[in-house]
Enzyme design. Structure first.
Site, short mmCIF file in Angstrom:
data_model
loop_
_atom_site.label_atom_id
_atom_site.label_comp_id
_atom_site.label_asym_id
_atom_site.label_seq_id
_atom_site.Cartn_x
_atom_site.Cartn_y
_atom_site.Cartn_z
N ARG A 113 -3.21 -23.15 -10.49
CA ARG A 113 -3.13 -21.82 -9.88
C ARG A 113 -4.43 -21.40 -9.19
O ARG A 113 -4.40 -20.70 -8.19
CB ARG A 113 -2.76 -20.79 -10.95
CG ARG A 113 -1.26 -20.76 -11.17
CD ARG A 113 -0.86 -19.68 -12.11
NE ARG A 113 -1.67 -19.78 -13.33
CZ ARG A 113 -1.44 -19.08 -14.42
NH1 ARG A 113 -0.44 -18.24 -14.45
NH2 ARG A 113 -2.19 -19.22 -15.49
N LYS A 148 1.08 -35.01 -25.05
CA LYS A 148 1.58 -34.54 -26.33
C LYS A 148 1.04 -33.13 -26.59
O LYS A 148 0.06 -32.78 -25.95
CB LYS A 148 1.19 -35.50 -27.45
CG LYS A 148 -0.31 -35.88 -27.43
CD LYS A 148 -1.04 -35.46 -28.64
CE LYS A 148 -1.63 -34.10 -28.60
NZ LYS A 148 -3.05 -34.00 -28.53
N HIS A 202 -2.59 -41.11 -26.49
CA HIS A 202 -3.70 -41.97 -26.08
C HIS A 202 -4.20 -42.90 -27.18
O HIS A 202 -4.91 -43.85 -26.91
CB HIS A 202 -4.84 -41.13 -25.46
CG HIS A 202 -5.71 -40.44 -26.47
ND1 HIS A 202 -5.39 -39.24 -27.01
CD2 HIS A 202 -6.89 -40.79 -27.03
CE1 HIS A 202 -6.34 -38.87 -27.86
NE2 HIS A 202 -7.26 -39.80 -27.90
N LYS A 256 -5.96 -47.31 -27.25
CA LYS A 256 -7.25 -47.75 -27.78
C LYS A 256 -7.19 -49.24 -28.11
O LYS A 256 -6.26 -49.69 -28.79
CB LYS A 256 -7.61 -46.96 -29.05
CG LYS A 256 -7.91 -45.50 -28.79
CD LYS A 256 -8.21 -44.78 -30.10
CE LYS A 256 -8.30 -43.29 -29.90
NZ LYS A 256 -9.64 -42.79 -29.81
N GLU A 276 -13.07 -35.51 -36.91
CA GLU A 276 -14.03 -35.26 -35.82
C GLU A 276 -15.10 -34.30 -36.30
O GLU A 276 -14.84 -33.47 -37.16
CB GLU A 276 -13.32 -34.57 -34.66
CG GLU A 276 -12.20 -35.35 -34.07
CD GLU A 276 -11.49 -34.52 -33.02
OE1 GLU A 276 -11.97 -34.51 -31.89
OE2 GLU A 276 -10.50 -33.85 -33.36
N ASP A 279 -1.02 -31.22 -33.15
CA ASP A 279 -2.02 -31.77 -32.23
C ASP A 279 -2.36 -33.22 -32.58
O ASP A 279 -2.62 -34.03 -31.69
CB ASP A 279 -3.29 -30.90 -32.29
CG ASP A 279 -4.34 -31.33 -31.28
OD1 ASP A 279 -4.02 -31.43 -30.09
OD2 ASP A 279 -5.50 -31.58 -31.69
N HIS A 287 -0.61 -38.86 -33.12
CA HIS A 287 -1.61 -39.91 -33.30
C HIS A 287 -1.58 -40.54 -34.69
O HIS A 287 -1.58 -41.75 -34.84
CB HIS A 287 -3.02 -39.37 -33.06
CG HIS A 287 -3.22 -38.74 -31.71
ND1 HIS A 287 -2.58 -39.18 -30.58
CD2 HIS A 287 -4.01 -37.70 -31.32
CE1 HIS A 287 -2.97 -38.43 -29.56
NE2 HIS A 287 -3.83 -37.53 -29.98
N LYS A 320 -10.94 -31.06 -37.94
CA LYS A 320 -12.05 -30.77 -37.03
C LYS A 320 -13.22 -30.24 -37.87
O LYS A 320 -13.03 -29.78 -38.98
CB LYS A 320 -11.62 -29.71 -36.01
CG LYS A 320 -10.47 -30.22 -35.13
CD LYS A 320 -10.52 -29.62 -33.75
CE LYS A 320 -9.42 -30.14 -32.86
NZ LYS A 320 -9.74 -31.39 -32.16
C1 BG6 Z 1 -6.36 -35.20 -28.74
C2 BG6 Z 1 -6.31 -33.89 -29.45
O1 BG6 Z 1 -5.07 -35.67 -28.49
O2 BG6 Z 1 -7.07 -36.13 -29.53
C3 BG6 Z 1 -7.72 -33.39 -29.71
O3 BG6 Z 1 -5.61 -32.94 -28.67
C4 BG6 Z 1 -8.54 -34.44 -30.42
O4 BG6 Z 1 -7.71 -32.17 -30.44
C5 BG6 Z 1 -8.42 -35.79 -29.74
O5 BG6 Z 1 -9.88 -34.00 -30.41
C6 BG6 Z 1 -9.06 -36.88 -30.58
O6 BG6 Z 1 -9.03 -38.07 -29.85
P1 BG6 Z 1 -10.10 -39.22 -30.08
O7 BG6 Z 1 -9.68 -40.32 -29.16
O8 BG6 Z 1 -11.43 -38.63 -29.72
O9 BG6 Z 1 -10.02 -39.58 -31.53
#
Ligand code: BG6
Length: 495
Positions: free
Chosen positions: A46, A155, A186, A190, A224, A243, A248, A344
């Site tokens: 936007r 996602k 993602h 990896k 993280e 999330d 994942h 987190k």
């Molecule tokens: C993302 C999440 O898909 O993956 C994030 O939305 C998260 O919140 C991230 O920080 C972690 O990915 P990675 O590859 O850094 O472990």
């Protein structure tokens, strides 16, 4: 095969994912000469930018998010020249009437034959309408052999089972075929996650012991040391279960637990992933009370608490940490607990899987270590220090007969340097080629939601279930330890 020409349309072109992940990945693909020869990006969002302003902005962000060794000024200049920008509101169907001629105009320039890859890097609330609005103006239709259309969706795909079913069966089915839809997770991009399959299926020594007879439990940690940063608005609506866990972490469970696929191709591999999700033991109300712990980080030392983060409700009960025990009801895994956790603002950033084998039936020797860990462990390190560690027990040299646990450590780097690119590079390349193997199929996404939706419903209908506070920078609520005690084990915190 790599297409010769293509336009990638990024919805959410001024957002966090685009600047942090997509643009750096596209630049690296360009550097590796893996982009189609005739290639253009049309960024859509936007905010008003001219092409020039957008290019300058991305140029700055590439300098911020790429590693210094990947920066090459003349390459960056020629890369950003492929970027174009179109300001529109993706939630307004009328704006697509203008998108269509804009795309055709660009198409005439680069002669892509109307081969478009749409990437949805928008808030999840737009995942349903965008395919519909593209369809309204015919932008979903393949044109001849070259003019394929594909759509990549981030996602979380859906908010719960009902919304995922609705996305699959209404919004997407109606506009795109399954082979055009790339649901991205993602973690599957990896290297070290893909290496788990090599470890399991390219070696014969693991298969005989990879089951309930020899494995005591499995622990998966993906934590993280950052907070929600600029994504408070998205995260507060989403929470850790949606999330990280529903996609994942469960993907890591699937790769650890799956049966060997017949072949490494889109059907066989994804069939086995889906079977694991379908075999997850449904959680009972007792499990919800005893085997799931959620937490939220609170301020500690110089770190903000979650509720103080930008765009987060000061009374929010959104979880930033989840630990849970789950089971898989099949011959291989029945009665083997899988403990998974993610959060987190933990002390470090690490993702690893620990396979804990059963201890020897009887211990002949004294241990030199008071805690006497003698059961074998196989640690699969996804990040950082990518590699595999096997822990086993040896005699301490000298008189007497004491034993201690030692580690055989394989560092993935010793195979040659790990590709410096991130998982997005591999996955975007796969989308361009049209290989969906590493993308989540509709049945898998539904099976995963079928398992996790009762947890979301339970939390919603039981406001008395605590969201435990944990000081930012610590290993999460102590209640997650209690969850493992019935099995006589504890989390192993990576150092
Ligand atoms: C993302 C999440 O898909 O993956 C994030 O939305 C998260 O919140 C991230 O920080 C972690 O990915 P990675 O590859 O850094 O472990």
């Amino acid at each position: 095969d790599k297409p010769k020409s293509m336009i990638m349309v990024i919805f959410g072109a001024s957002g966090d994912l685009t600047r942090r992940k997509l643009m750096p990945a596209l630049y690296l693909l360009y550097k590796l000469k893996k982009l189609p020869v005739n290639f253009a990006v049309l960024g859509v969002a936007r905010t008003q930018y001219t092409d020039e302003e957008y290019r300058e902005r991305i140029n700055l962000q590439l300098h911020r998010f790429l590693k210094a060794e990947d920066l090459n000024e003349s390459l960056i200049d020629s890369f950003v020249n492929m970027l174009h920008y179109f300001s529109m509101d993706p939630s307004n169907p009328n704006d697509y009437l203008h998108l269509q001629p804009k795309l055709l105009e660009l198409d005439t320039k680069i002669e892509s034959g109307e081969h478009y890859l749409y990437y949805l890097a928008t808030p999840p609330s737009l995942y349903g309408v965008i395919p519909q609005y593209l369809k309204n103006v015919g932008l979903n239709l393949d044109k001849g052999v070259r003019g394929k259309k594909r759509i990549v969706v981030e996602k979380p795909f859906g908010y719960n089972l009902d919304s995922a079913l609705e996305l699959n069966n209404v919004y997407y089915k109606d506009a795109f075929r399954e082979d055009q839809i790339f649901r991205i997770d993602h973690y599957l991009g990896k290297e070290t996650v893909q290496n788990i399959m090599a470890l399991r299926f390219a070696n014969s020594i693991f298969e005989p012991v990879w089951n309930r007879n020899y494995i005591d439990h499995i622990e998966i940690t993906a934590v993280e040391n950052m907070g929600v940063e600029q994504r408070g608005g998205y995260f507060d609506e989403t929470g850790t279960l949606r999330d990280m866990v529903q996609n994942h972490l469960i993907q890591l469970v699937a790769i650890t637990a799956m049966e060997p696929p017949m072949a490494f191709n889109e059907d066989s591999f994804r069939d086995e992933v889906a079977k694991v999700y379908q075999s997850l033991t449904p959680l009972t109300e007792k499990d919800m009370h005893e085997h799931i712990v959620r937490g939220q980080y609170v301020a500690s030392e110089n770190k903000k608490g979650y509720r103080e983060e930008k765009d987060v409700d000061p009374l929010s009960r959104t979880e930033t940490y989840v630990a849970m025990k789950l089971g898989i009801s099949n011959w291989r895994w029945n009665s083997v607990p899988f403990y998974i956790r993610t959060g987190k603002q933990m002390p470090t950033k690490v993702s690893e899987i620990i396979v804990h084998f059963k201890p020897t039936p009887f211990l002949l020797f004294n241990c030199s270590d008071k805690q006497c860990p003698t059961a074998n462990q196989l640690i699969i390190r996804i990040l950082p220090d990518e590699g595999i560690v096997l822990k086993f027990t040896m005699k301490v040299p000298g008189a007497g007969f004491e034993v201690k646990q030692v580690a055989m450590d394989f560092s993935y780097k010793s195979l040659g340097s790990l590709p410096s690119e991130d998982a997005y590079v591999r996955l975007i390349e796969d989308c361009m080629i049209g290989d969906p193997t590493l993308f989540t199929r509709s049945d898998a996404v539904e099976a995963s939601w079928r398992f996790f939706t009762p947890v979301l419903n339970f939390w919603e209908t039981h406001p008395e279930i605590p969201v435990y506070g944990y000081p930012a920078g610590t290993w999460g609520p102590k209640e997650s330890e209690a969850m493992m005690q019935e099995h006589g084990v504890q989390w192993i915190n990576p150092c």
